[in-house]
Design an enzyme around this catalytic site. Structure first.
Site, mmCIF file in Angstrom:
data_model
loop_
_atom_site.group_PDB
_atom_site.id
_atom_site.type_symbol
_atom_site.label_atom_id
_atom_site.label_comp_id
_atom_site.label_asym_id
_atom_site.label_seq_id
_atom_site.Cartn_x
_atom_site.Cartn_y
_atom_site.Cartn_z
ATOM 1 C CG HIS A 33 -9.673 -30.272 13.430
ATOM 2 N ND1 HIS A 33 -8.658 -29.672 12.734
ATOM 3 C CD2 HIS A 33 -9.804 -29.569 14.583
ATOM 4 C CE1 HIS A 33 -8.199 -28.633 13.431
ATOM 5 N NE2 HIS A 33 -8.864 -28.555 14.550
ATOM 6 C CD GLN A 57 -9.551 -19.720 21.405
ATOM 7 O OE1 GLN A 57 -10.779 -19.886 21.457
ATOM 8 N NE2 GLN A 57 -8.718 -20.726 21.245
ATOM 9 C CG ASP A 147 -5.499 -27.756 22.219
ATOM 10 O OD1 ASP A 147 -4.623 -26.888 22.257
ATOM 11 O OD2 ASP A 147 -5.951 -28.211 21.142
ATOM 12 C CB SER A 183 -4.513 -25.302 12.574
ATOM 13 O OG SER A 183 -5.682 -26.091 12.605
HETATM 14 O O1 PAF Z 1 -9.213 -26.005 20.359
HETATM 15 C C1 PAF Z 1 -9.722 -25.120 19.623
HETATM 16 O O2 PAF Z 1 -9.720 -25.201 18.391
HETATM 17 C C2 PAF Z 1 -10.357 -23.891 20.258
HETATM 18 O O3 PAF Z 1 -9.656 -23.508 21.408
HETATM 19 C C3 PAF Z 1 -11.859 -24.071 20.558
HETATM 20 C C4 PAF Z 1 -12.099 -25.161 21.596
HETATM 21 C C5 PAF Z 1 -12.612 -24.385 19.290
HETATM 22 C C6 PAF Z 1 -12.429 -22.762 21.135
HETATM 23 O O4 PAF Z 1 -12.277 -21.697 20.245
#
Ligand code: PAF
Length: 274
Positions: A33, A57, A147, A183
């Protein structure tokens, strides 16, 4: 660095800027990050990180309740790297009413791979990313390639809705042994953490075979699934796909190999461009 919890405070602050560069996250920040935030710093005139664990989600049996919430540590890391604004809304701020308008990505992209095993996941992601990009007035947004499918969904959403945002994808950060930073690595016991390297190793073996010219995709996939299963993993998929649309490959396509597998109770994903 300013920590902001409401959209109206965020808008007041952003009035002074023309080009917010935004890094959406769910917090519990790691070096991957932080690399996204570092990249964002040269892509706009103000750097905004968002921290929001998005219930939409997560599936009913997934880790929404236990997902680590570490805002204080996250803010310390973001401050250190020179982030300007952290937007960390409460759930009631982002979803004051039930979110009945949803962004539904096309099934051909959203119901395969992650979407097959996490129904509704990409609707939840697309909806919150649409909202976060709007709330932060993003002109650039930075995401990790770990991702891979998520990044593709977001790129297509921004393109189809003509949103004025450049989407930037950055290479996956890895630990020294090759494990992709996530994470969810924090859920692994120390013996699982040592064993976890097998996921990236399996993808590398798969990618090397493809680079050497092999095109027997089904056999290579079966072999990769078996490698993980033999070591006690429960793989959801290990597969070679076209980079452009994540559909089955034909000879000559640029490829990416992608995997999702459970080690103990922890589900990990990874991918490698071939
Ligand atoms: O990749 C992530 O951490 C999440 O899917 C995101 C893009 C912040 C959306 O909640």
């Amino acid at each position: 660095m300013k920590l902001i919890h409401t959209i109206s405070d965020l808008h007041s602050l952003l009035g002074a800027y023309r080009h917010p560069a935004v890094v959406p996250t769910m917090g519990n920040l790691h070096a991957g990050h932080i690399a996204l935030v570092q990249a964002a710093k040269s892509l706009g005139d103000v750097t905004v990180a968002t921290v929001f664990v998005n219930r939409l989600q997560f599936g009913p049996n997934e880790d929404f309740d236990t997902y680590p919430r570490t805002l204080e540590q996250d803010c310390a890391k973001l401050e250190e790297v020179g982030c300007d604004i952290v937007f960390a809304p409460a759930e009631k701020e982002l979803y004051p009413q039930p979110q009945t308008f949803l962004v539904q990505p096309p099934p051909a992209l959203a119901n395969i791979l992650e979407g097959e095993f996490r129904p509704g996941f990409f609707t939840g992601v697309a909806t919150v990313v649409m909202k976060l990009l709007s709330a932060t007035q993003a002109r650039t947004a930075v995401f990790g390639k770990k991702d891979y499918q998520q990044l593709m969904v977001i790129r297509q959403m921004v393109q189809q809705f003509a949103m004025p945002v450049d989407i930037v994808g950055l290479d996956t950060r890895r630990a020294d042994d090759g494990l992709a930073m996530s994470s969810r690595n924090g859920y692994l016991s120390s013996s699982e953490r040592q064993a976890a390297v097998l996921l990236s190793q399996t993808l590398k073996t798969f990618a090397d075979a493809l680079r050497s010219g092999r095109t027997d995709y089904a056999a290579l996939e079966a072999q990769a699934m078996q490698t993980l299963t033999d070591a006690g993993w429960k793989p959801d998929y290990v597969t070679a796909r076209r980079r452009t649309d994540l559909q089955a490959p034909h000879n000559g396509d640029a490829l990416v190999v992608l995997a999702a597998a459970r080690l103990g109770t922890t589900r990990l994903i990874d991918n490698l461009e071939v």
